[in-house]
Scaffold this motif. Structure first.
Motif, mmCIF file in Angstrom:
data_model
loop_
_atom_site.group_PDB
_atom_site.id
_atom_site.type_symbol
_atom_site.label_atom_id
_atom_site.label_comp_id
_atom_site.label_asym_id
_atom_site.label_seq_id
_atom_site.Cartn_x
_atom_site.Cartn_y
_atom_site.Cartn_z
ATOM 1 N N SER A 28 -4.817 4.942 2.466
ATOM 2 C CA SER A 28 -3.917 3.788 2.606
ATOM 3 C C SER A 28 -3.964 3.232 4.026
ATOM 4 C CB SER A 28 -2.481 4.191 2.252
ATOM 5 O OG SER A 28 -2.408 4.584 0.906
ATOM 6 N N CYS A 43 2.046 1.611 -3.574
ATOM 7 C CA CYS A 43 0.925 2.081 -4.402
ATOM 8 C C CYS A 43 0.601 3.540 -4.103
ATOM 9 C CB CYS A 43 -0.304 1.213 -4.176
ATOM 10 S SG CYS A 43 -0.185 -0.446 -4.861
ATOM 11 N N ALA A 44 0.709 3.942 -2.850
ATOM 12 C CA ALA A 44 0.431 5.328 -2.472
ATOM 13 C C ALA A 44 1.441 6.279 -3.124
ATOM 14 C CB ALA A 44 0.448 5.490 -0.954
ATOM 15 N N PRO A 102 -7.097 4.405 -2.619
ATOM 16 C CA PRO A 102 -6.310 3.465 -1.820
ATOM 17 C C PRO A 102 -7.112 2.328 -1.182
ATOM 18 C CG PRO A 102 -5.640 5.689 -1.327
ATOM 19 C CD PRO A 102 -6.865 5.780 -2.180
ATOM 20 N N SER A 147 0.832 -1.207 0.000
ATOM 21 C CA SER A 147 0.000 0.000 0.000
ATOM 22 C C SER A 147 0.863 1.252 0.000
ATOM 23 C CB SER A 147 -0.933 0.007 1.214
ATOM 24 O OG SER A 147 -1.896 -1.002 1.103
ATOM 25 N N PHE A 184 -6.186 -0.775 -2.877
ATOM 26 C CA PHE A 184 -4.790 -1.216 -2.874
ATOM 27 C C PHE A 184 -4.602 -2.661 -2.391
ATOM 28 C CE2 PHE A 184 -2.786 3.318 -2.566
ATOM 29 C CZ PHE A 184 -3.164 3.562 -3.860
ATOM 30 N N THR A 234 -4.472 10.360 0.123
ATOM 31 C CA THR A 234 -3.772 9.107 -0.185
ATOM 32 C C THR A 234 -3.278 8.420 1.080
ATOM 33 O OG1 THR A 234 -3.095 10.010 -2.323
ATOM 34 C CG2 THR A 234 -1.876 8.105 -1.509
ATOM 35 N N GLN A 260 0.521 6.552 -6.705
ATOM 36 C CA GLN A 260 -0.677 7.372 -6.865
ATOM 37 C C GLN A 260 -0.345 8.857 -6.760
ATOM 38 O OE1 GLN A 260 -4.237 6.366 -4.617
ATOM 39 N NE2 GLN A 260 -4.684 8.540 -4.351
#
Length: 158
Positions: free
Chosen positions: A52, A21-22, A115, A18, A118, A48, A25
């Motif tokens: 998350s 991915c954050a 998120p 996560s 995610f 975000t 993003q």
């Protein structure tokens, strides 16, 4: 309830994924703002980060719920109730987070909602790479039940 080591490992994998991915993003939002699509501000970062954290919290809650349910595996009704209640709680937390993102002016709503997906993305990635179940646990991986063999002439009245 304390997480078991396997659950703790999975929650940490989801948390790390996560975080990655954050970062992606936030980078995408920044690049889009450079291209003139939307604006980039601190609201994107707060949304975000909060989203998350909520996603990881919900995944940890899933692990806790399943631990409680499997501790009473002999009582099927209790297990179903625990899993259903845990699911409802997680969905309620996610809905409350989205509502809070709408209400709090310092949070970008879209950046707060993305998120929540995610953990699903991370699990799909691990499945595709074959890393969801390590080599030692490959035999413990769930498999689909075999289809029951039907008699060839089951519908034949003769």
């Amino acid at each position: 309830m304390i997480l078991q080591p396997a659950s703790r490992r999975e929650v940490s994998r989801i948390a790390i994924g996560s975080g990655i991915c954050a970062c992606i993003q936030i980078l995408v939002f920044w690049v889009l703002s450079l291209l003139g699509i939307g604006t980039f501000s601190y609201r994107v970062v707060t949304g975000t980060v909060g989203g998350s954290l909520m996603a990881v919290l919900c995944f940890a809650q899933l692990c806790i719920t399943l631990q409680k349910a499997t501790a009473h595996a002999t009582d099927e009704k209790f297990v179903k109730t625990q899993v259903r209640n845990g699911y409802n709680l997680r969905k309620l937390l996610q809905i409350l987070w989205v509502i809070a993102a709408f209400v709090i002016p310092g949070i970008n709503v879209l950046a707060a909602m993305i998120p929540l997906f995610f953990p699903n993305v991370i699990i799909y990635y691990l499945q595709i790479k074959g890393k969801l179940f390590p080599a030692g646990e490959a035999s413990a991986a769930p498999t689909a039940p075999a289809a029951a063999a039907e008699p060839e002439n089951a519908d034949d009245p003769d």
